[in-house]
Motif scaffolding. Structure first.
Motif, PDB file in Angstrom:
ATOM      1  N   PHE A 104      50.522  37.732  37.397  1.00 46.55           N
ATOM      2  CA  PHE A 104      49.757  38.728  36.655  1.00 46.55           C
ATOM      3  C   PHE A 104      48.526  39.246  37.393  1.00 46.55           C
ATOM      4  N   TYR A 105      48.396  38.976  38.696  1.00 45.68           N
ATOM      5  CA  TYR A 105      47.141  39.258  39.404  1.00 45.68           C
ATOM      6  C   TYR A 105      47.254  40.443  40.371  1.00 45.68           C
ATOM      7  N   TYR A 118      41.604  33.455  36.651  1.00 51.39           N
ATOM      8  CA  TYR A 118      42.330  32.320  36.089  1.00 51.39           C
ATOM      9  C   TYR A 118      41.497  31.598  35.038  1.00 51.39           C
ATOM     10  N   ARG A 119      40.255  31.301  35.363  1.00 47.45           N
ATOM     11  CA  ARG A 119      39.419  30.537  34.435  1.00 47.45           C
ATOM     12  C   ARG A 119      39.226  31.287  33.113  1.00 47.45           C
ATOM     13  N   GLY A 230      48.051  34.818  42.522  1.00 48.99           N
ATOM     14  CA  GLY A 230      47.025  34.409  41.587  1.00 48.99           C
ATOM     15  C   GLY A 230      46.516  33.022  41.911  1.00 48.99           C
ATOM     16  N   ALA A 231      45.720  32.493  41.005  1.00 47.67           N
ATOM     17  CA  ALA A 231      45.164  31.151  41.158  1.00 47.67           C
ATOM     18  C   ALA A 231      45.903  30.192  40.223  1.00 47.67           C
ATOM     19  N   TYR A 232      45.674  28.898  40.432  1.00 46.74           N
ATOM     20  CA  TYR A 232      46.327  27.871  39.621  1.00 46.74           C
ATOM     21  C   TYR A 232      45.484  26.602  39.683  1.00 46.74           C
ATOM     22  N   MET A 322      48.821  38.216  27.808  1.00 46.34           N
ATOM     23  CA  MET A 322      48.178  37.572  28.951  1.00 46.34           C
ATOM     24  C   MET A 322      48.233  38.474  30.185  1.00 46.34           C
ATOM     25  N   ALA A 323      49.388  39.109  30.407  1.00 46.04           N
ATOM     26  CA  ALA A 323      49.527  39.997  31.559  1.00 46.04           C
ATOM     27  C   ALA A 323      48.589  41.188  31.446  1.00 46.04           C
ATOM     28  N   ASN A 324      48.489  41.748  30.256  1.00 46.66           N
ATOM     29  CA  ASN A 324      47.578  42.879  30.051  1.00 46.66           C
ATOM     30  C   ASN A 324      46.127  42.465  30.241  1.00 46.66           C
ATOM     31  N   ARG A 325      45.764  41.291  29.741  1.00 46.51           N
ATOM     32  CA  ARG A 325      44.393  40.812  29.889  1.00 46.51           C
ATOM     33  C   ARG A 325      44.064  40.557  31.351  1.00 46.51           C
ATOM     34  N   ALA A 326      45.011  39.998  32.084  1.00 51.15           N
ATOM     35  CA  ALA A 326      44.794  39.768  33.511  1.00 51.15           C
ATOM     36  C   ALA A 326      44.559  41.093  34.228  1.00 51.15           C
ATOM     37  N   ALA A 327      45.358  42.111  33.897  1.00 54.92           N
ATOM     38  CA  ALA A 327      45.191  43.424  34.523  1.00 54.92           C
ATOM     39  C   ALA A 327      43.810  44.000  34.225  1.00 54.92           C
ATOM     40  N   GLN A 328      43.331  43.812  32.986  1.00 60.31           N
ATOM     41  CA  GLN A 328      41.989  44.288  32.623  1.00 60.31           C
ATOM     42  C   GLN A 328      40.913  43.568  33.424  1.00 60.31           C
ATOM     43  N   LEU A 329      41.059  42.252  33.559  1.00 55.34           N
ATOM     44  CA  LEU A 329      40.063  41.459  34.281  1.00 55.34           C
ATOM     45  C   LEU A 329      40.028  41.832  35.764  1.00 55.34           C
TER      46      LEU A 329
END
Length: 342
Positions: A104-105, A118-119, A230-232, A322-329
């Protein structure tokens, strides 16, 4: 048997105690050698913990992968095979969210942003931490953007990927399959022998691995196609050990999270430079990807991220959200305080 004997030896060492009963020794396990860039960051963290606690807590490392497996390390730490260790949730069969969320990053700029996104996601979507039951995450790990290393065939365009057998993580697998790649999901520790024996044709990996894992020795061509990542959760402590710590020591370990993450960022950045230098000395061919092919790959990657996000819905996880929120961030930045260690 090798891992069992190492575990038995660790238990014996623990049973023998320490010369000073006021010193608590915690075991740390990693699949890498002590000279690997990840391990150099681990050692910085270990020394910081010892100094910050005035020597009351010491970390005893076990390098080289003889304590933890590549697929079940979270379970093994949870059950005390090691107190602390490097974890790879993307290989755990039950960690559906952790396996998919690195997809998602798209558009993320650097390692620091990977970690921050990620956090924040982990704070807002409980499913991410639910898959880490029994563990206290001590560091989130990002990384350099992967390219593609191959044994015999140069990758000068996306069309050249057709028919290759490549090791790649889940976040890239479906995109590569759509381009005709036979994708293999194995740990990075297995890549060198697999390439050397011709079991796989290549690997999706950042340039730092060319030196740190000696992959330049088993490959001839490195395509600099920029693959998002992305991160993990990369380092974790058993909750059984966490619960035995005093409140003061818990506060120290929480403070140490940024120390560990900053050390990893610095070490990974340095390793990228060293990797390219090593590759050039080894005579590796560095091949750029045409801009049009890179743009096509980026579009495929973004579309795939939103498609596979739906795979999480049967597990009660709002993958599309979650994917949409990641794109926003990624696009707008992480709000102040979101995902700070607590």
């Amino acid at each position: 048997m090798k891992r069992f004997l190492a575990f038995a030896a660790a238990l014996t060492l623990s049973a023998c105690g320490t010369p000073d009963p006021n010193v608590q020794v915690l075991s740390y396990a990693s699949p890498y050698t002590a000279t690997h860039p990840f391990s150099r960051a681990d050692i910085i963290w270990m020394k910081w913990i010892e100094a910050k606690t005035g020597g009351r807590i010491k970390i005893h490392p076990h390098w080289g992968g003889h304590l933890l497996s590549s697929n079940e390390n979270m379970l093994e730490i949870r059950h005390g095979v090691a107190d602390i260790g490097m974890v790879t949730p993307m290989y755990a069969r039950s960690a559906h969210t952790q396996r998919i969320q690195p997809s998602f990053y798209s558009g993320v700029k650097d390692i620091g942003q990977q970690i921050a996104v990620y956090r924040c996601l982990a704070e807002e979507f409980p499913a991410m931490n639910a898959e880490l039951k029994g563990l206290r995450v001590l560091a989130v790990q990002g990384g350099n953007f992967p390219g593609i290393l191959t044994r015999n065939k140069p990758i000068r365009s996306l069309a050249d990927l057709q028919g290759l057998r490549l090791r790649a993580q889940a976040d890239t697998a479906d995109v590569l399959r759509s381009l005709g790649v036979d994708v293999v999901n194995m740990s990075m520790a297995e890549v060198y022998p697999a390439m050397a024996k011709g079991v796989i044709d290549g690997v999706v990996a950042p340039a730092d691995a060319l030196r740190s894992m000696h992959l330049a020795d088993v490959g001839k061509y490195f395509s600099t196609i920029k693959i998002p990542r992305g991160a993990y959760p990369g380092r974790a402590l058993s909750m059984q050990v966490w619960n035995r710590l005093s409140d003061a020591d818990k506060a120290i370990f929480i403070e140490s999270e940024k120390v560990w993450e900053d050390a990893m960022v610095a070490s990974i950045d340095r390793a990228l430079i060293d990797g390219f230098d090593y590759a050039k000395e080894a005579g590796l061919n560095i091949i750029p990807m045409p801009a049009a092919d890179q743009a096509r790959f980026d579009a495929l990657y973004r579309d795939n991220a939103f498609r596979i996000a739906k795979y999480l819905e049967p597990f009660g996880v709002d993958g599309p959200g979650m994917a949409n929120r990641a794109a926003q961030l990624v696009q707008n930045g992480v709000p102040a305080g979101c995902g700070d260690p607590k």
